[in-house]
Write a protein that holds these residues in place. Sequence first.
Motif, PDB file in Angstrom:
ATOM      1  N   ASN A  96     143.644   2.797  28.520  1.00 41.24           N
ATOM      2  CA  ASN A  96     142.888   1.587  28.858  1.00 41.24           C
ATOM      3  C   ASN A  96     143.766   0.568  29.566  1.00 41.24           C
ATOM      4  OD1 ASN A  96     140.382   2.360  27.894  1.00 41.24           O
ATOM      5  ND2 ASN A  96     140.935   1.846  25.804  1.00 41.24           N
ATOM      6  N   ALA A 304     132.985   2.689  24.558  1.00 39.59           N
ATOM      7  CA  ALA A 304     132.721   2.118  23.238  1.00 39.59           C
ATOM      8  C   ALA A 304     133.893   1.223  22.878  1.00 39.59           C
ATOM      9  CB  ALA A 304     132.574   3.240  22.215  1.00 39.59           C
ATOM     10  N   VAL A 309     138.094   7.488  15.950  1.00 34.75           N
ATOM     11  CA  VAL A 309     137.635   7.723  14.567  1.00 34.75           C
ATOM     12  C   VAL A 309     138.389   8.922  13.958  1.00 34.75           C
ATOM     13  CG1 VAL A 309     135.610   7.358  13.106  1.00 34.75           C
ATOM     14  CG2 VAL A 309     135.365   7.186  15.585  1.00 34.75           C
ATOM     15  N   HIS A 312     137.507  10.711  10.558  1.00 34.92           N
ATOM     16  CA  HIS A 312     136.342  11.598  10.612  1.00 34.92           C
ATOM     17  C   HIS A 312     136.707  12.912  11.309  1.00 34.92           C
ATOM     18  CE1 HIS A 312     133.165   8.182  10.058  1.00 34.92           C
ATOM     19  NE2 HIS A 312     134.313   7.851   9.513  1.00 34.92           N
ATOM     20  N   ASN A 325     129.070   7.365  13.806  1.00 30.55           N
ATOM     21  CA  ASN A 325     128.087   6.598  14.581  1.00 30.55           C
ATOM     22  C   ASN A 325     128.348   6.753  16.091  1.00 30.55           C
ATOM     23  OD1 ASN A 325     126.506   4.604  15.759  1.00 30.55           O
ATOM     24  ND2 ASN A 325     126.832   3.158  14.071  1.00 30.55           N
ATOM     25  N   ASP A 372     127.975   4.671   8.076  1.00 33.87           N
ATOM     26  CA  ASP A 372     128.561   3.333   8.232  1.00 33.87           C
ATOM     27  C   ASP A 372     127.479   2.259   8.248  1.00 33.87           C
ATOM     28  OD1 ASP A 372     127.837   4.616  10.733  1.00 33.87           O
ATOM     29  OD2 ASP A 372     128.647   2.870  11.753  1.00 33.87           O
TER      30      ASP A 372
END
Length: 401
Positions: A96, A304, A309, A312, A325, A372
């Motif tokens: 980014n 996003a 995550v 997970h 999610n 969540d």
Amino acid sequence: MTKIAMTTPLVEMDGDEMTRVLWKMIKDELICPFVDLKTEYFDLGLEHRDETRDEVTRESAEATRRLGVAVKCATITPNAARVDEYNLHEMWKSPNGTIRAMLDGTVFRTPILVRGIEPGVRSWKRPITLARHAYGDVYKNSELRVDGPGTVELVYTRADGTQERALVHEFDGPGVVQGMHNLDASIASFAHSCFDVALDMGQDLWFATKDTISKTYDHRFKDVFQEVFDAEYADRFKEAGIEYFYTLIDDAVARVVKSDGGFIWACKNYDGDVMSDMVSSAFGSLAMMTSVLVSPDGVYEYEAAHGTVQRHWYKYQKGETTSTNSVATIFAWTGALAKRGELDDLPELVDFAKRLEAATIATIESGKMTGDLARITTLDDVEVLDSLGFIQAIRSQLEAA
Ligand code: NAP
Ligand code: MG
């Protein structure tokens, strides 16, 4: 059913871990069955970044500059642990950061509101979009520890050798000192991005600094915004029925908390760092926050706001059920498709993006959601779905609509 056609490809930046898994599910279930998807694909997964010595990240940013719209999956920013885990050649920089530096953009973050996930601030009825300047100030400062009595001055030596000085402080004991800077060009491109996005979203733009105290530094921000506004945007804002509003940062904070939302709040770098965490937590969840990088020459990169995550992903790898999610990643896709449709004059594509967003929101409001959200919802009848189950429920909703 014939699929919706595209003309210009999207730049597709694939990513890492659990969000990479969601990425494929979203394409398979929610995009490709309905859209004849055209993308230029770049694999920004950490292994491929390492294989290409991060060249793929730079190529993807160049493609974004050329094609105008990108959609990006969350990616790992390596730290020492990741260098070991992935046996990396180098501790590659944040993708980014690389992309932002190449596109010279401003990041806008907007919460996705649904009934049943209520903001912590009761008056907020509409989203507040936070725009954070991403250059300079305390993030590019230089600091000194002052260890005893002495004089600290700012010295500016011009290219021609002439000097200007300002006394910072005459210390009679130990203390600390800090120097910061910003650039007119960077402030102006920040202003352009903010005014463009306000016009795009049809929302008022608020900007705030502490110019009463910082009469040169912060005042320069205020002046640049006003100059850019008067020269290029005042008429267009009037036509669009929106306002540019400048106030002091402390006044802005008080007004934001008492407002009902529905505007863009532009912040200097440090204010934006702090306020974006405040606004996103108060709206409920990072998994319900979209993020778009807008460059001053009108290039858009959607993603996003959350990471890959990781926790997970480790469960998923062990074959355990995950309930991750996908809403913010779905909205990254819809944001990019809608922007592509708008630029290429494809109303069907814009309409599809809006219908997919509506189906996503309707699915949650019907009580079907990931774990969540189930933990924080005010709805009574809740069905917790796994990662794929939630995406399939959205597909059913989309097909029924
Ligand atoms: P994260 O991916 O944002 O997740 C932190 C925690 O927030 C998760 O463990 C989970 O909580 C919850 N969460 C975040 N997104 C969720 C979602 N979509 N659905 C359900 N729960 C969600 O941050 P991280 O695990 O600290 O970072 C992982 C990697 O992401 C890092 O390598 C970092 O470099 C990278 N990262 C990338 C970006 C980007 O590409 N834009 C941004 C930030 C971080 P529970 O564990 O309690 O379920
Ligand atoms: Mg922060």
